[in-house]
Design a protein around this motif. Structure first.
Motif, short mmCIF file in Angstrom:
data_model
loop_
_atom_site.label_atom_id
_atom_site.label_comp_id
_atom_site.label_asym_id
_atom_site.label_seq_id
_atom_site.Cartn_x
_atom_site.Cartn_y
_atom_site.Cartn_z
N THR A 179 0.83 -1.21 0.00
CA THR A 179 0.00 0.00 0.00
C THR A 179 0.87 1.26 0.00
O THR A 179 0.63 2.20 -0.77
CB THR A 179 -0.93 0.01 1.23
N ARG B 83 3.21 1.02 -3.22
CA ARG B 83 2.40 0.88 -4.44
C ARG B 83 2.99 -0.14 -5.41
O ARG B 83 2.85 -0.01 -6.63
CB ARG B 83 2.23 2.24 -5.12
N TYR C 162 0.08 3.34 8.95
CA TYR C 162 -0.87 2.43 8.29
C TYR C 162 -1.21 1.22 9.17
O TYR C 162 -2.37 0.79 9.23
CB TYR C 162 -0.28 1.95 6.97
#
Length: 245
Positions: A32, A35, A78
């Protein structure tokens, strides 16, 4: 990548179908943030419920310097509260989190009474323990190399040989801590050793019988496997020459 995690909500380190693992969560976080798909390799495979004060993993990726400088922060933003990233360091291309590890250390925590502040983080055992005998047996264990008697059965390993350099019980406030260091560990080895030493501490097994248990190479002769939630991976050491400054 150095990290820590509370193993309670995870079905161990390794990715597996239909169950959440630490590896899966980390790979999702890296993919995430960066990417791109990322696969990571851990220094070991902790079982369901086992915790890590220090776990190490490696991954390969081309990362812009600006992103690299902020990667620890971005990942911790995150990730949920059960996992924290301590640091990320560049290493040589052939560096390996598992195979390059020189020693690993585990702790097993026991409380002597119910404690709401360590619920799920230590094993509650109200039995009186003879620490002197347990440490005598721990010293004896260090003189052996073949630990098949403490290994999970039907495990796929080429050798049951390990070199234990430290094994000791100490008292802590409200309980006990067992610390063990070796160059490698077999599946379920620490929990089986702890269970066997607890049998010594409660006079179910003598120190001399521990030697016979190890020589038998039979898991059924050793003590019970203590619950996973009291076990912590606490240290992994590597040669300095794998790092890139």
């Amino acid at each position: 990548m150095s990290l820590a995690y509370n193993g309670t909500p995870f079905h161990g380190w390794q990715c597996q179908p239909n169950a959440i693992s630490v590896q899966e969560v980390l790979e999702e976080a890296l993919a995430t943030v960066l990417r791109i798909p990322i696969k990571i390799t851990g220094a070991g495979r902790t079982d369901t419920g086992v915790h890590a004060k220090l776990m190490v993993a490696h991954f390969d990726a081309d990362i812009p310097q600006k992103v690299y400088d902020n990667l620890v922060y971005l990942l911790n933003q995150y990730l949920k509260k059960e996992i924290v990233i301590h640091s990320i360091q560049k290493v040589k291309e052939d560096a390996h989190a598992r195979f390059d590890a020189l020693i690993r250390t585990y702790e097993y925590h026991i409380d002597v009474q119910k404690n709401p502040f360590s619920n799920g983080l230590s094993y509650v055992l109200k039995d009186s323990l003879d620490l002197s005998k347990m440490n005598e047996a721990a010293d004896l264990i260090k003189t052996f190399k073949d630990f098949e008697a403490f290994s999970k059965t039907n495990t796929d390993v080429k050798t049951f040989f390990c070199e234990i350099s430290h094994a000791e019980w100490v008292k802590k406030e409200g309980g006990y801590v067992f610390t063990i260091t070796a160059n490698r560990f077999l599946r379920n080895m620490v929990r089986a050793i702890v269970g066997t030493l607890l049998d010594v501490g409660t006079n179910k097994t003598s120190v001399a019988e521990v030697a016979e248990i190890i020589k038998s190479k039979q898991r059924s002769n050793a003590g019970f496997s203590v619950p996973a939630h009291g076990l912590y991976l606490t240290d992994i050491q590597y040669p300095n020459n794998i790092y890139i400054n």
